[in-house]
Design an enzyme around this catalytic site. Structure first.
Site, short mmCIF file in Angstrom:
data_model
loop_
_atom_site.label_atom_id
_atom_site.label_comp_id
_atom_site.label_asym_id
_atom_site.label_seq_id
_atom_site.Cartn_x
_atom_site.Cartn_y
_atom_site.Cartn_z
N LYS A 1 0.83 -1.21 0.00
CA LYS A 1 0.00 0.00 0.00
C LYS A 1 0.87 1.27 0.00
O LYS A 1 0.68 2.17 -0.81
CB LYS A 1 -0.91 -0.04 1.24
CG LYS A 1 -1.64 1.22 1.54
CD LYS A 1 -2.62 1.56 0.44
CE LYS A 1 -3.14 2.95 0.61
NZ LYS A 1 -4.55 3.06 0.70
N ALA B 1 1.60 17.44 -14.38
CA ALA B 1 2.17 18.49 -13.52
C ALA B 1 1.02 19.38 -13.05
O ALA B 1 -0.02 19.48 -13.69
CB ALA B 1 3.17 19.31 -14.33
N GLY B 2 1.19 20.00 -11.92
CA GLY B 2 0.13 20.87 -11.39
C GLY B 2 0.61 21.56 -10.13
O GLY B 2 1.82 21.67 -9.89
N CYS C 1 -4.09 10.96 1.70
CA CYS C 1 -3.32 9.73 1.54
C CYS C 1 -1.89 9.94 1.05
O CYS C 1 -0.94 9.57 1.75
CB CYS C 1 -4.06 8.81 0.59
SG CYS C 1 -5.74 8.51 1.15
N ARG D 1 -8.51 18.03 2.90
CA ARG D 1 -7.27 17.70 3.60
C ARG D 1 -6.06 17.90 2.67
O ARG D 1 -6.05 17.41 1.55
CB ARG D 1 -7.33 16.26 4.14
CG ARG D 1 -8.23 16.17 5.35
CD ARG D 1 -8.41 14.76 5.82
NE ARG D 1 -9.26 13.99 4.92
CZ ARG D 1 -9.57 12.72 5.12
NH1 ARG D 1 -9.11 12.09 6.17
NH2 ARG D 1 -10.35 12.09 4.26
C1 UGA Z 1 -4.73 7.79 -3.45
C2 UGA Z 1 -4.41 6.56 -4.33
O1 UGA Z 1 -4.55 6.92 -5.69
C3 UGA Z 1 -5.37 5.40 -4.02
O2 UGA Z 1 -5.02 4.26 -4.77
C4 UGA Z 1 -5.30 5.08 -2.53
O3 UGA Z 1 -6.18 4.05 -2.16
C5 UGA Z 1 -5.65 6.34 -1.73
O4 UGA Z 1 -4.69 7.38 -2.08
C6 UGA Z 1 -5.53 6.00 -0.28
O5 UGA Z 1 -4.42 5.73 0.19
O6 UGA Z 1 -6.56 5.88 0.40
P1 UGA Z 1 -6.57 9.75 -3.50
O7 UGA Z 1 -5.86 10.33 -2.33
O8 UGA Z 1 -8.05 9.62 -3.46
O9 UGA Z 1 -6.03 8.24 -3.80
O10 UGA Z 1 -6.19 10.64 -4.73
P2 UGA Z 1 -5.50 10.50 -6.16
O11 UGA Z 1 -6.53 10.41 -7.20
O12 UGA Z 1 -4.44 9.46 -6.17
O13 UGA Z 1 -4.82 11.94 -6.27
C7 UGA Z 1 -3.89 12.39 -5.28
C8 UGA Z 1 -3.38 13.75 -5.60
O14 UGA Z 1 -2.45 13.70 -6.69
C9 UGA Z 1 -4.44 14.78 -6.00
O15 UGA Z 1 -4.18 16.00 -5.34
C10 UGA Z 1 -4.25 14.94 -7.49
O16 UGA Z 1 -4.64 16.20 -7.96
C11 UGA Z 1 -2.74 14.74 -7.61
N1 UGA Z 1 -2.30 14.30 -8.95
C12 UGA Z 1 -2.69 13.09 -9.43
C13 UGA Z 1 -1.47 15.12 -9.70
O17 UGA Z 1 -1.10 16.23 -9.26
N2 UGA Z 1 -1.06 14.69 -10.93
C14 UGA Z 1 -1.42 13.50 -11.43
O18 UGA Z 1 -0.98 13.17 -12.57
C15 UGA Z 1 -2.26 12.68 -10.68
#
Ligand code: UGA
Length: 458
Positions: free
Chosen positions: A210, A258-259, A266, A337
């Site tokens: 994980k 990128a962002g 998480c 968060r």
């Molecule tokens: C993340 C993991 O993707 C899940 O698999 C995991 O179960 C979860 O954490 C957890 O540990 O419970 P989550 O926090 O819901 O899920 O969000 P993501 O969709 O992974 O995005 C995380 C962050 O990365 C967001 O702020 C998003 O904007 C950013 N991000 C994502 C980027 O800046 N660039 C990207 O290309 C992708």
């Protein structure tokens, strides 16, 4: 089989609702009695697409119930998932207070053979410690009740939690005995397409799986953010770089955007916990994860500096009106968060800017966090937020922002800066409309073009 889920947050509630949807009797437990009251009244305390409907349906069909009473719940259930929060301590390591407390309650009150499943994200080695902890409690109670501990980490994402849970790409089971393995395989069988998705391993490997997955995702994002900074410094365009990289099947196309940086409950928490695990186990810092974390923090700081330096040429940002589009840490959730928006709001208020805030679902939660004050206006839609604004800061890539009439938005504004923290738009069309557009990792030549465009529109 009656399933008990301890902890009715994102993971617990979604998991419980999905098991119920597959026909199981599920009891969701939470020590927060207010939350249980809300749930019993049919209200889900956070926004997750499709969840409220799924909860209602399974409540009506009497497969899903909610309680705060461990004794009652444990009298019925023989399979118990622990899905409580494991937040960060001040040194970044994992705070297991809720986990140990839940496990102790189970140990104190269980009466029948029990399979206990760790769904919460837990540091490597926790399942082993938990087994000893539980055995000690049962010994003190002079009980010989058999139990099995399984590590079954969750990989669902907020915003697509139901889809991720109903159609998981893998089920990880850290399990030591055939009996709990058989029970969990049976439980998850209806969720998977084929057996290759069921991954059986030792509990420590399951626990690390994980953290390793989340840390890899975070590393990719920070890596791309560093490449974006290089593009801005040397005249490049991160969109081209990403496209080129993603054509390589060894790299793939996901988590390369990128962002303004990653947020949520998480990725930031898990890289810090993994850093702490590495420091503790290997007696040396994790240089890689330290950089991933630092780049992510730097990213929102650099974004703020970009905004401030734009306004420095215009007499400063004080008294300027800044619209912020998107406040949640990512689309399709109201979760704030570690949301970059909270940092930006604080910094811009310190600089005496007026803020016009809009988010499709997170506004009530933002309102609850911020004191009501004259320099913040909560807006009804993106157009309302753009009224008289000197700049728009797009911080969350909600789909509805793609649909807005950008010509109309520009007409509503006082000045035409558009800082796109998620690269939702592209420079040339934005410049054509007359915005002074700033994406992340877009070359300086593009900026000059957009400035020329601004001159031609004014
Ligand atoms: C993340 C993991 O993707 C899940 O698999 C995991 O179960 C979860 O954490 C957890 O540990 O419970 P989550 O926090 O819901 O899920 O969000 P993501 O969709 O992974 O995005 C995380 C962050 O990365 C967001 O702020 C998003 O904007 C950013 N991000 C994502 C980027 O800046 N660039 C990207 O290309 C992708």
């Amino acid at each position: 089989m009656i399933i008990l889920i301890v902890g009715s947050g994102y993971v617990g509630l979604v998991t419980g609702a999905c098991f119920a949807e597959k026909g199981h009797q599920v009891i969701c437990l939470d020590i927060d009695q207010e939350k249980i009251k809300l749930l019993n009244a049919g209200n889900v305390p956070f926004y997750e697409p499709g969840l409220e409907e799924l909860v209602h349906k399974n409540m009506e069909q009497k497969r899903l119930t909610f309680t705060s009473n461990y004794e009652e719940a444990l009298a019925k259930a023989s399979l118990c998932f622990i899905a409580v929060a494991t937040p960060s301590l001040s040194d970044g390591s994992c705070d297991l207070t809720y986990y140990w407390s839940a496990l102790s309650q189970i140990g104190q009150l269980m009466h029948q053979e029990m399979v206990i499943v760790n769904k919460s994200t837990l540091p490597m080695g926790t399942s082993k410690q938990a087994k000893n902890h539980l055995q000690l409690i049962l010994n003190k109670r002079k009980k010989k009740t058999p139990f099995h501990l399984v590590s079954n980490p969750e990989f669902l994402r907020e915003g697509s939690a139901i889809q991720d849970s109903m159609y998981p790409d893998r089920i990880v089971l850290g399990v030591e005995h055939a009996h709990p393995e058989k029970i969990l395989k049976g439980l998850y069988l209806p969720f998977i397409k084929d057996g290759s998705q069921m991954l059986i391993m030792d509990p420590a490997s399951a626990e690390l799986s994980k953290y390793a997955a989340n840390a890899m995702l975070a590393t990719r994002v920070s890596f791309m953010n560093e490449m974006a900074a290089l593009c801005e410094a040397n005249g490049g365009n991160i969109h081209h770089v990403k496209t080129s990289m993603s054509k390589d099947p060894r790299i793939g196309k996901f988590y390369l955007d990128a962002g303004i940086g990653f947020g949520g409950s998480c990725l930031p928490k898990d890289i810090r916990a993994l850093k702490a695990m590495i420091a503790q186990s290997l007696d040396r810092p994790s240089l890689l994860l330290e950089a991933v974390d630092q780049i992510n923090i730097q990213q929102r700081h650099d974004f703020k500096e970009k905004v401030l330096s734009y306004f420095a040429k215009k007499g400063g940002i004080a008294q300027k009106t800044i619209a912020i589009w998107g406040l949640s840490f990512k689309p399709n959730t109201d979760d704030l968060r570690e949301a970059p928006s909270l940092y930006l709001i604080e910094q811009l208020l310190n600089q005496k800017a007026f803020l016009r805030l809009y988010d499709p679902v997170a506004l009530p939660k933002v309102k609850a966090l911020l004191p009501s004050q004259d320099d913040i206006c909560f807006c009804q839609d993106p157009y309302d937020a753009a009224q008289g604004a000197d700049a728009i800061l797009l911080l969350t890539e909600w789909a509805e922002f793609r649909e807005v009439n950008l010509d109309k938005i520009r007409q509503l504004m006082h000045d035409f800066a558009f800082f796109d923290g998620r690269n939702l738009f592209r420079n040339d069309p934005m410049a054509e409309i007359g915005f002074n557009y700033f994406g992340i990792g877009i070359n300086s030549q593009d900026h000059e073009l957009s400035e020329m465009s601004e001159a031609s529109h004014s």
